[in-house]
Design an enzyme around this catalytic site. Sequence first.
Site, PDB file in Angstrom:
ATOM      1  CD  GLU A  45      -3.542  -2.169   7.550  1.00  0.00           C
ATOM      2  OE1 GLU A  45      -2.414  -2.381   7.089  1.00  0.00           O
ATOM      3  OE2 GLU A  45      -4.215  -1.167   7.244  1.00  0.00           O
TER       4      GLU A  45
ATOM      5  CB  SER B 219       5.150  -1.446  12.091  1.00  0.00           C
ATOM      6  OG  SER B 219       4.785  -0.089  12.285  1.00  0.00           O
TER       7      SER B 219
ATOM      8  CD  GLU C 291      -2.722   5.957   6.439  1.00  0.00           C
ATOM      9  OE1 GLU C 291      -2.712   5.976   5.200  1.00  0.00           O
ATOM     10  OE2 GLU C 291      -1.805   5.448   7.125  1.00  0.00           O
TER      11      GLU C 291
ATOM     12  CG  ASN D 296      -1.701   1.246   1.396  1.00  0.00           C
ATOM     13  OD1 ASN D 296      -1.857   2.020   0.448  1.00  0.00           O
ATOM     14  ND2 ASN D 296      -2.225   1.480   2.596  1.00  0.00           N
TER      15      ASN D 296
ATOM     16  CE  LYS E  60      -0.007   3.571   4.523  1.00  0.00           C
ATOM     17  NZ  LYS E  60       0.065   3.692   5.959  1.00  0.00           N
TER      18      LYS E  60
HETATM   19  P1  PGA Z   1       2.834   0.560   7.626  1.00  0.00           P
HETATM   20  O1  PGA Z   1       1.367   0.785   6.962  1.00  0.00           O
HETATM   21  O2  PGA Z   1       3.331  -0.755   7.088  1.00  0.00           O
HETATM   22  O3  PGA Z   1       3.636   1.728   7.174  1.00  0.00           O
HETATM   23  O4  PGA Z   1       2.625   0.520   9.101  1.00  0.00           O
HETATM   24  C1  PGA Z   1       0.465  -0.267   6.819  1.00  0.00           C
HETATM   25  C2  PGA Z   1      -0.815   0.226   6.206  1.00  0.00           C
HETATM   26  O5  PGA Z   1      -1.166   1.395   6.440  1.00  0.00           O
HETATM   27  O6  PGA Z   1      -1.491  -0.501   5.458  1.00  0.00           O
END
Ligand code: PGA
Length: 254
Positions: A170, A216, A100, A10, A12
Amino acid sequence: MPRIPVFAANWKMHKTVLETVAWIREFAALSKALSADAAEIIVAPPFTAIAAAAETARTATVCVAGQNLHFEREGAFTGEVSGAMLKDAGADFVIIGHSERRRLFGDTDAWVNRKLIAARLAELTPIVCIGETLEERERGETLAVLDRQLKSGLDGSSGDQIASLILAYEPVWAIGTGKNATAAEAGEAHTHIRKRLREWFGGAHGDRCRILYGGSVKPENIRELIGLEDVDGALVGGASLEARSFAAIVQNAQ
Ligand code: PGA
């Protein structure tokens, strides 16, 4: 039937068209030995790079996802993109209800449900995200929050639709913080989600749904997470921006 693990990147709001194409080529070169039965790979670029990603991914065993969709097919919704448009650009998957989106853009469980229906109409496989905030975890509400998100988000789904769905657990406090859930925390949540899917949609269907962990995920912690019985892959943000580290995650999970 064994569940084929899924690794989804992902991105973003990161990457131009050129960067997207370069990433997919690099990833394909790094993971030549990976067989399609060993893992399904999905990248979710920004909308502007979906078409280029789909074109480049044709020769690499990578699938493309949108990061969001609107639930209407078309209309006066400035700034939004529909499932049909994502499909037209070459996506086969779509992320729905990312934390988000929920936190910054007001997506609710009811909207998640409408988006899920719209995704299916557009023949996109939904990747539905659920997860508790730190406050909810500290108040001991984690499993109740997951129940609520699952119940309203998946309302009206048939057993077959659940079987083909991808869910992503998540925990919000683990996203982008560098602090992943422990194996015990992730294991408890994933086992609970699977139990609910089996209860509500039938054992066989619940068993086929793939449940990813997200928050993470890094090359260093994937092995422990993927070793858990009900963890079927990962949704990766930060560590997916470099093809090399995403390829290492996929490799370390084998
Ligand atoms: P991250 O994001 O691996 O940077 O924690 C995961 C996500 O938002 O899907």
